[in-house]
Design an enzyme around this catalytic site. Structure first.
Site, PDB file in Angstrom:
ATOM      1  N   SER A 121      10.173  38.702   3.435  1.00 23.82           N
ATOM      2  CA  SER A 121      11.527  39.058   3.870  1.00 23.82           C
ATOM      3  C   SER A 121      11.761  38.585   5.313  1.00 23.82           C
ATOM      4  O   SER A 121      10.815  38.371   6.069  1.00 23.82           O
ATOM      5  CB  SER A 121      11.736  40.570   3.733  1.00 23.82           C
ATOM      6  OG  SER A 121      10.677  41.259   4.362  1.00 23.82           O
ATOM      7  N   GLU A 125      20.400  40.964   1.512  1.00 24.36           N
ATOM      8  CA  GLU A 125      19.760  40.619   0.246  1.00 24.36           C
ATOM      9  C   GLU A 125      19.485  41.910  -0.545  1.00 24.36           C
ATOM     10  O   GLU A 125      18.909  42.852  -0.001  1.00 24.36           O
ATOM     11  CB  GLU A 125      18.439  39.910   0.559  1.00 24.36           C
ATOM     12  CG  GLU A 125      17.640  39.487  -0.635  1.00 24.36           C
ATOM     13  CD  GLU A 125      16.321  38.822  -0.239  1.00 24.36           C
ATOM     14  OE1 GLU A 125      15.625  39.334   0.655  1.00 24.36           O
ATOM     15  OE2 GLU A 125      15.990  37.777  -0.831  1.00 24.36           O
ATOM     16  N   CYS A 179      13.702  34.515  -4.659  1.00 23.77           N
ATOM     17  CA  CYS A 179      14.415  34.068  -3.457  1.00 23.77           C
ATOM     18  C   CYS A 179      15.389  32.951  -3.792  1.00 23.77           C
ATOM     19  O   CYS A 179      16.241  32.617  -2.994  1.00 23.77           O
ATOM     20  CB  CYS A 179      13.435  33.607  -2.394  1.00 23.77           C
ATOM     21  SG  CYS A 179      12.600  32.113  -2.873  1.00 23.77           S
ATOM     22  N   GLU A 191       0.060  43.121  -1.359  1.00 24.95           N
ATOM     23  CA  GLU A 191      -0.809  44.213  -1.825  1.00 24.95           C
ATOM     24  C   GLU A 191      -0.227  44.885  -3.068  1.00 24.95           C
ATOM     25  O   GLU A 191      -0.855  45.752  -3.655  1.00 24.95           O
ATOM     26  CB  GLU A 191      -1.038  45.228  -0.691  1.00 24.95           C
ATOM     27  CG  GLU A 191       0.185  45.997  -0.211  1.00 24.95           C
ATOM     28  CD  GLU A 191       1.043  45.224   0.803  1.00 24.95           C
ATOM     29  OE1 GLU A 191       1.123  43.973   0.729  1.00 24.95           O
ATOM     30  OE2 GLU A 191       1.648  45.892   1.676  1.00 24.95           O
ATOM     31  N   ARG A 192       1.000  44.454  -3.466  1.00 30.70           N
ATOM     32  CA  ARG A 192       1.608  45.096  -4.632  1.00 30.70           C
ATOM     33  C   ARG A 192       1.124  44.469  -5.949  1.00 30.70           C
ATOM     34  O   ARG A 192       1.095  45.121  -6.973  1.00 30.70           O
ATOM     35  CB  ARG A 192       3.136  45.005  -4.546  1.00 30.70           C
ATOM     36  CG  ARG A 192       3.659  45.915  -3.436  1.00 30.70           C
ATOM     37  CD  ARG A 192       5.172  45.940  -3.431  1.00 30.70           C
ATOM     38  NE  ARG A 192       5.692  45.261  -2.261  1.00 30.70           N
ATOM     39  CZ  ARG A 192       6.978  45.095  -2.017  1.00 30.70           C
ATOM     40  NH1 ARG A 192       7.877  45.513  -2.873  1.00 30.70           N
ATOM     41  NH2 ARG A 192       7.378  44.486  -0.925  1.00 30.70           N
TER      42      ARG A 192
HETATM   43  P1  NAD Z   1       7.676  41.467   2.381  1.00 25.38           P
HETATM   44  O1  NAD Z   1       8.276  40.859   3.582  1.00 25.38           O
HETATM   45  O2  NAD Z   1       7.754  42.940   2.199  1.00 25.38           O
HETATM   46  O3  NAD Z   1       6.102  41.114   2.307  1.00 25.38           O
HETATM   47  C1  NAD Z   1       5.634  39.802   2.493  1.00 25.38           C
HETATM   48  C2  NAD Z   1       4.233  39.873   3.093  1.00 25.38           C
HETATM   49  O4  NAD Z   1       4.302  40.503   4.370  1.00 25.38           O
HETATM   50  C3  NAD Z   1       3.259  40.686   2.243  1.00 25.38           C
HETATM   51  O5  NAD Z   1       2.024  40.004   2.191  1.00 25.38           O
HETATM   52  C4  NAD Z   1       3.142  41.994   3.005  1.00 25.38           C
HETATM   53  O6  NAD Z   1       1.873  42.598   2.873  1.00 25.38           O
HETATM   54  C5  NAD Z   1       3.393  41.589   4.437  1.00 25.38           C
HETATM   55  N1  NAD Z   1       4.013  42.673   5.213  1.00 25.38           N
HETATM   56  C6  NAD Z   1       4.764  43.695   4.730  1.00 25.38           C
HETATM   57  N2  NAD Z   1       5.178  44.470   5.745  1.00 25.38           N
HETATM   58  C7  NAD Z   1       4.702  43.934   6.879  1.00 25.38           C
HETATM   59  C8  NAD Z   1       4.817  44.269   8.278  1.00 25.38           C
HETATM   60  N3  NAD Z   1       5.522  45.335   8.673  1.00 25.38           N
HETATM   61  N4  NAD Z   1       4.208  43.489   9.168  1.00 25.38           N
HETATM   62  C9  NAD Z   1       3.511  42.406   8.787  1.00 25.38           C
HETATM   63  N5  NAD Z   1       3.377  42.034   7.492  1.00 25.38           N
HETATM   64  C10 NAD Z   1       3.969  42.783   6.551  1.00 25.38           C
HETATM   65  O7  NAD Z   1       8.301  40.689   1.131  1.00 25.38           O
HETATM   66  P2  NAD Z   1       8.175  41.058  -0.402  1.00 25.38           P
HETATM   67  O8  NAD Z   1       8.992  42.277  -0.685  1.00 25.38           O
HETATM   68  O9  NAD Z   1       6.763  41.035  -0.825  1.00 25.38           O
HETATM   69  O10 NAD Z   1       8.876  39.779  -1.061  1.00 25.38           O
HETATM   70  C11 NAD Z   1      10.252  39.673  -1.243  1.00 25.38           C
HETATM   71  C12 NAD Z   1      10.917  38.931  -0.111  1.00 25.38           C
HETATM   72  O11 NAD Z   1      10.353  37.623   0.013  1.00 25.38           O
HETATM   73  C13 NAD Z   1      12.390  38.709  -0.346  1.00 25.38           C
HETATM   74  O12 NAD Z   1      13.071  38.879   0.868  1.00 25.38           O
HETATM   75  C14 NAD Z   1      12.470  37.265  -0.802  1.00 25.38           C
HETATM   76  O13 NAD Z   1      13.701  36.622  -0.597  1.00 25.38           O
HETATM   77  C15 NAD Z   1      11.403  36.657   0.032  1.00 25.38           C
HETATM   78  N6  NAD Z   1      10.960  35.398  -0.527  1.00 25.38           N
HETATM   79  C16 NAD Z   1      11.297  34.261   0.137  1.00 25.38           C
HETATM   80  C17 NAD Z   1      10.912  33.031  -0.364  1.00 25.38           C
HETATM   81  C18 NAD Z   1      11.263  31.766   0.354  1.00 25.38           C
HETATM   82  O14 NAD Z   1      10.622  30.768   0.103  1.00 25.38           O
HETATM   83  N7  NAD Z   1      12.226  31.767   1.232  1.00 25.38           N
HETATM   84  C19 NAD Z   1      10.172  32.968  -1.554  1.00 25.38           C
HETATM   85  C20 NAD Z   1       9.840  34.162  -2.195  1.00 25.38           C
HETATM   86  C21 NAD Z   1      10.233  35.372  -1.664  1.00 25.38           C
END
Ligand code: NAD
Length: 503
Positions: free
Chosen positions: A229, A386, A284, A179-180
């Site tokens: 995450s 991280e 990531c 959503e960001r």
């Molecule tokens: P995030 O976990 O905050 O959000 C990811 C998704 O989860 C979003 O669509 C968000 O709306 C949803 N979300 C957020 N809070 C939630 C909750 N409480 N319950 C259910 N869903 C929820 O991650 P981010 O900040 O958008 O992205 C960065 C993170 O993603 C970092 O930890 C990064 O390492 C990771 N990442 C991992 C990979 C990989 O392939 N391993 C690739 C890219 C990013």
């Protein structure tokens, strides 16, 4: 104020099915101002999307794979045509520099290129004469409706990792992007429609936890792919699996770059500058930990890193000369700065402090300068967790075995790199290290689209990777047919009560 709506087939009512009123702010990280609001969806929005997907999916699954591939070819052409517009939109919500946004889109398109070959990939297996008059063949069939939940840091590449393969294999796909920075995923869905994808096959629903939970619990969704995450990945994995779904959930990372005494240090410093600070460290597959092997290597590396970091240019995302732009929002910047303080409190040496950085003329933007820590140790929280910002930590290793142990024993196991001129050391390292993706003199070892992406340990829950054949496996189920065409008459049935064998 611009409203960013869902992309749901046939949805009137301003983009919301259930009269939803909740919205979220979408910032321009360069200015710190809210530039749009995104509609945060409800169960009713998801139900509307599911109904459209259920209507469209059987016809799409029955469309021959060559025709499905043609949509992929056309989509690729359209994205290339709109590359500049998409990259600008992406940068304006994420903050990464334009060239990096183009890379984000391009890496996603490479998965689409893989999907252009889907007729070949879906050919299945066949054994003629597996028994007397018996042939066996297998086919991969779509699951039905799949969903993807994606993070903010790659708003083009990661939605395309999932949607490309899910759609090419005959599924309908519902994407819940971050959503960001939700605009680019919507534009990609519009371009898919323009490329000839039937209505209802790719839909975008926006939202936060409420929408994620609705997806995880919805009985019509067979599979969920998540990237984000680790704590949330684990939650998504457990809740989705409990609801009987197939789930792959990729999480966070803390990738190490091992620097052997024989490495070309100038090359290492150039590689590290990009891999640690590019995209403000919000990758990531960034390299936020560097592990020089031996004191001499550590001293020489540190000496070269300090001026290289001082030369980094932080600028607005449209600045062609900037190495990186702002981070995604103020809360994330505050979190990064908090981790830097934790590192100081834990006794690591803060060699370069990027806190308090303000870009002239853009003082309200979410900028942060690059930071360098030395003498970081595995017991420190700032090492274990991280940070996801422009912060590089030096962890000194005594010898090669110590250097292999550090990433192997870390809770995350996404990527790792080794810099060396010694083929034997590199080979040994790749074989022994307990991490999913390894680079040898390659700082960001994101595998090409026809290989597969996935980490180990707390970097991924579930056992199937993203894209390549692993992606095809995730988005399809195998059906195996054993056939016999008797040439008349009925068998004597003598062995009908014994498990049949081909012997
Ligand atoms: P995030 O976990 O905050 O959000 C990811 C998704 O989860 C979003 O669509 C968000 O709306 C949803 N979300 C957020 N809070 C939630 C909750 N409480 N319950 C259910 N869903 C929820 O991650 P981010 O900040 O958008 O992205 C960065 C993170 O993603 C970092 O930890 C990064 O390492 C990771 N990442 C991992 C990979 C990989 O392939 N391993 C690739 C890219 C990013």
């Amino acid at each position: 104020m611009r409203i960013i709506d869902h992309h749901i087939a046939g949805l009137a009512n301003g983009g919301a099915a259930g009269g939803a009123t909740r919205t979220g702010d979408v910032f321009d990280p360069n200015t710190g101002q809210v530039q749009a609001t995104v509609r945060l969806g409800t169960q009713a929005d998801l139900d509307t999307a599911i109904a459209a997907a259920q209507k469209a999916q059987p016809g799409w699954a029955a469309t021959n794979p060559q025709r499905r591939a043609r949509v992929m070819f056309e989509f690729k052409r359209l994205v290339e045509l709109h590359m500049d517009e998409l990259a600008e939109l992406l940068s304006s919500e994420h903050g990464k520099v334009i060239a990096d946004s183009k890379g984000d889109i391009q890496r996603g398109l490479e998965v689409i290129e893989f999907c252009c070959g889907i007729p070949h990939v879906l050919k299945g297996e066949y054994t003629q004469g597996a028994g007397p008059g018996i042939d066996v063949y297998s086919m991969r069939q779509p699951l039905g409706i799949g969903a993807g939940i994606t993070p903010f840091n790659f708003p083009a590449m990661i939605p395309l990792w999932m949607s490309g393969v899910a759609i090419a294999t005959g599924n309908a796909f519902i994407l819940k992007p971050s959503e960001r920075d939700p605009s680019v995923p919507v534009r990609l869905a519009e371009l898919f429609r323009e490329a000839g994808l039937p209505e209802g096959i790719l839909q975008v629903v926006h939202g936060d936890k409420e929408m994620v939970d609705a997806i995880l619990d919805h009985p019509a969704i067979s599979a969920v792919s998540f990237v984000g995450s680790s704590d949330i990945a684990h939650y998504v994995y457990k809740r989705g699996v409990a609801a009987g779904k197939r789930v792959q959930a990729m999480g966070g990372a803390k990738n190490h770059g091992i620097v052997m005494p024989d490495a070309d240090l100038d090359q290492v410093v150039a590689d590290l500058s990009g891999a640690a600070f590019g995209s403000a460290g919000e990758r990531c597959m960034a390299l936020p930990v560097v592990v020089p092997v031996g004191e001499k290597t550590a001293i020489a590396l540190r000496e070269k890193l300090i001026p290289a970091i001082a030369a980094l240019r932080v600028g607005v995302s449209t600045d062609k000369d900037a190495h990186y732009g702002p981070v995604v929002n103020a809360a994330h910047r505050a979190r990064i700065e908090q981790w830097i303080q934790t590192g100081v409190d834990e006794g690591a040496e803060l060699v370069v402090d990027g806190r308090g950085f303000a870009l002239q003329g853009h003082e309200k933007g979410f900028f942060i300068g690059p930071s360098l820590f030395d003498h970081v140790t595995p017991s420190m929280e700032s090492y274990k967790e991280e940070i996801f910002g422009p912060v590089l930590q030096i962890v000194r290793a005594d010898d090669f075995d110590h250097a292999v142990r550090l990433p192997s024993e870390h809770q995350y196991g996404n990527g790792v790199a080794i810099f060396t001129r010694n083929g034997h050391a590199a080979r040994e390292f790749a074989a022994r290290v307990n991490v999913g993706m390894v680079g040898i003199n390659v700082p960001i070892p994101v595998p090409v689209a026809y290989h597969t992406f996935g980490g180990w340990k707390r970097s991924a829950f579930g056992d199937t990777n993203q894209h390549g054949m692993e992606g095809v496996k995730f988005w399809t189920k195998v059906k195996t047919v054993t056939q016999r065409w008797p040439d008349g008459g009925v068998g004597d049935g003598a062995n009908a009560f014994v498990i049949p064998t081909m012997g």
